[in-house]
Design a protein around this motif. Structure first.
Motif: not given
Ligand code: BTN
Length: 214
Positions: A176-178, A191-194, A197-199
């Motif tokens: 649900g988040e970009k 590795i994804i970031e907004n 957070r970084v996941l």
């Protein structure tokens, strides 16, 4: 690699999963016709006159999730195509998928048997790309490239994978988040970031195609 060619199999991955103890490290099972091909997330992989094969590696800890799509890219380039990799290991040509990879590992008596299944469309399939190439010459080049890539160190492999990637810096929706895809881990996650957070997200946790925001 040693190719064992079958006229027809349900799935080269399923076959090797059932018969891996009869084969050796580096053997490849090829099906001229695959009747029940499987993809990631239990999807069906349809094939007609396509290249479908699975390789067996025993206790080989190479980064097959990067090597397999890269081997297909290197091979297709040799035939004049310009492929890209969509994370984790789909190969795309002109914005449509031309090749998919299904990696399955079996542990038996403290050995790890890795089955690397590769399908490359060499005949028309709606909503996909295909390459107008004969299957056996293509297979040989993919296998040659695979051998070469097995000798790359992890850093070189990773850099090459990044170079072919078409998902880096793309936006995705996750839970649900970009997020923006900022990198890949050697172990295969994205590795994804907004701003919050970084996941690190594993390939089996996310179907990238349905999450990418174009
Ligand atoms: C995917 O894109 O989801 C992976 C597709 C993998 C298809 C290949 S074809 C050869 C091997 N045998 C299978 O049943 N699947 C893989």
């Amino acid at each position: 690699m040693n190719n064992i060619i079958f006229n027809e199999l349900e799935s080269t991955n399923t076959y090797l999963k059932n018969h891996y103890r009869e084969y050796n490290d580096g053997d490849a099972v090829v099906a001229l016709k695959q009747t029940s091909g499987r993809g990631r997330f239990d999807r069906v992989w349809e094939s007609n006159e396509d290249l479908t094969f699975s390789m067996l590696f025993i206790n080989n800890k190479a980064l097959h999730h990067m090597i397999a799509p890269l081997a297909v890219c290197y091979a297709l380039e040799e035939f004049g195509y310009s492929p890209m990799i969509k994370w984790p290991n789909d190969v795309y040509l002109n914005d449509k998928k031309v090749s998919g990879v299904l990696i399955e590992n079996i542990c038996y008596k403290s050995n790890v048997y890795s089955i690397i299944g590769i399908g490359v469309n060499t005949s028309y399939k709606s909503n996909y790309s295909y390459v107008d190439l004969s299957r056996m010459p293509l297979l040989e080049v993919v296998e040659d490239k695979y051998q070469i890539l097995l000798n790359y160190d992890e850093k070189r492999l990773y850099e090459s994978y990044r170079l072919y990637s078409n998902t880096l810096n793309k936006e995705i929706t996750y839970n649900g988040e970009k997020y923006v895809i900022i990198d890949y881990a050697y172990s295969g996650e994205i590795i994804i970031e907004n701003k919050n957070r970084v996941l690190k997200v594993a390939a089996n946790e996310i179907d990238i195609k349905s999450c990418l925001i174009y």
